[in-house]
Enzyme design. Structure first.
Site, PDB file in Angstrom:
ATOM      1  N   ASP A 213      24.373  33.919  13.231  1.00 17.89           N
ATOM      2  CA  ASP A 213      24.959  33.879  11.893  1.00 17.89           C
ATOM      3  C   ASP A 213      26.462  33.645  11.953  1.00 17.89           C
ATOM      4  OD1 ASP A 213      23.041  34.087   9.931  1.00 17.89           O
ATOM      5  OD2 ASP A 213      22.995  36.274   9.946  1.00 17.89           O
TER       6      ASP A 213
ATOM      7  N   GLU B 200      15.130  32.890   1.524  1.00 14.71           N
ATOM      8  CA  GLU B 200      14.969  34.336   1.358  1.00 14.71           C
ATOM      9  C   GLU B 200      14.714  34.726  -0.088  1.00 14.71           C
ATOM     10  OE1 GLU B 200      17.204  38.578   2.426  1.00 14.71           O
ATOM     11  OE2 GLU B 200      18.014  36.691   3.185  1.00 14.71           O
TER      12      GLU B 200
END
EC number: 2.1.2.11
Length: 263
Positions: free
Chosen positions: A84, A181
């Site tokens: 990330d 998501e």
């Protein structure tokens, strides 16, 4: 053992074979996950909450992700690692290049950025400089304060169409993976079918090409887990079997079930 590559992941999508991904933060768990056949791991900024004890992912720094990426790579030389890029680490093109390079040098195979079409130029620039990119759409935790909390995204026609547009735009920019998501199942299917690249879901039903879960969620450690979480340790009895069960249920399409999905 053969390293996992994007060529392999693209082939899995082509063959409609699902794959399991999990977050990893240290060498010991990374090694254990690899032993159970997990070939893709995410060094997520979720470590801000699961490891550091913060309320959000926002306090996580590039240095934090670099450190944990090195740890994970030390535990598993063949795994495909996505790292990330944390909050405000890709606000400018120059910043994006510098920070992505740090993560790649630490052992990442790919970097992940949260955001929509506005990332087009940044993603294009990174891919032109040989940095593979994964995008993250839907519920983007770094935007929690703007989103007003952790809520399902894309439930109305306008926001759903925007997410589809963003996904197509980012694929054109050069992303090779997409994390989706907390979106309704029908929207996740539309996006997965529309894109040529693999789509990894979390809280997006079992219609995506792959699934990702935070390791603490799979093991039942998280207090008040989200709806899409399943405690695999409770059923399996030990950590190794829990991870193996997670992998098997993702690959077979059993997980996530309807009870873990949004409609």
């Amino acid at each position: 053992m053969k390293p996992m590559t994007m060529t392999d992941l693209n082939q899995l999508k082509k063959e409609k074979r699902k794959f399991a991904t999990i977050t990893a933060y240290d060498a010991s768990f990374a090694h254990l996950f690899a032993e159970q056949g997990i070939d893709v791991m995410l060094v997520g900024d979720s470590l801000g909450m699961t490891v550091q004890g913060a309320d959000t992912t926002i306090p996580v720094t590039v240095e934090d992700i670099v450190y944990h990426t090195r740890c994970v790579r030390a535990g598993t030389p063949y795994t495909f690692i996505i790292a990330d890029m944390p909050f405000m680490s890709y606000a400018t093109p120059e910043q994006s290049c510098e920070n992505a390079a740090k993560l790649m040098r630490a052992g990442a195979n790919m970097v992940k950025l949260e955001g929509g079409s506005w990332l087009y130029d940044t993603i294009n620039m990174l891919t032109e400089r040989s940095v593979p990119v994964c995008a993250h759409l839907g519920l983007t935790p770094q935007s929690v304060h703007i989103l007003g909390g952790y809520k399902v995204q894309g439930r109305d026609e306008v926001s759903a169409n925007q997410l589809i547009k963003d996904a197509i735009t980012l694929e054109k920019a050069g992303i090779q993976l997409l994390v989706l998501e907390c979106v309704p199942v029908d929207l996740a299917k539309r996006i997965t079918d529309e894109l040529q690249i693999p789509v990894i879901g979390i809280g997006a039903g079992n219609v995506t090409d792959g699934q990702v879960l935070v390791m603490h969620d799979t093991l039942g450690i998280t207090v008040s887990p989200p709806k899409f979480v399943k405690n695999f340790l409770e059923e399996a009895g030990n950590i190794r079997d829990a991870i193996r069960l997670y992998k098997e249920q993702v690959e077979s399409g059993i997980y996530p079930g309807k009870e873990h999905s949004f409609y």
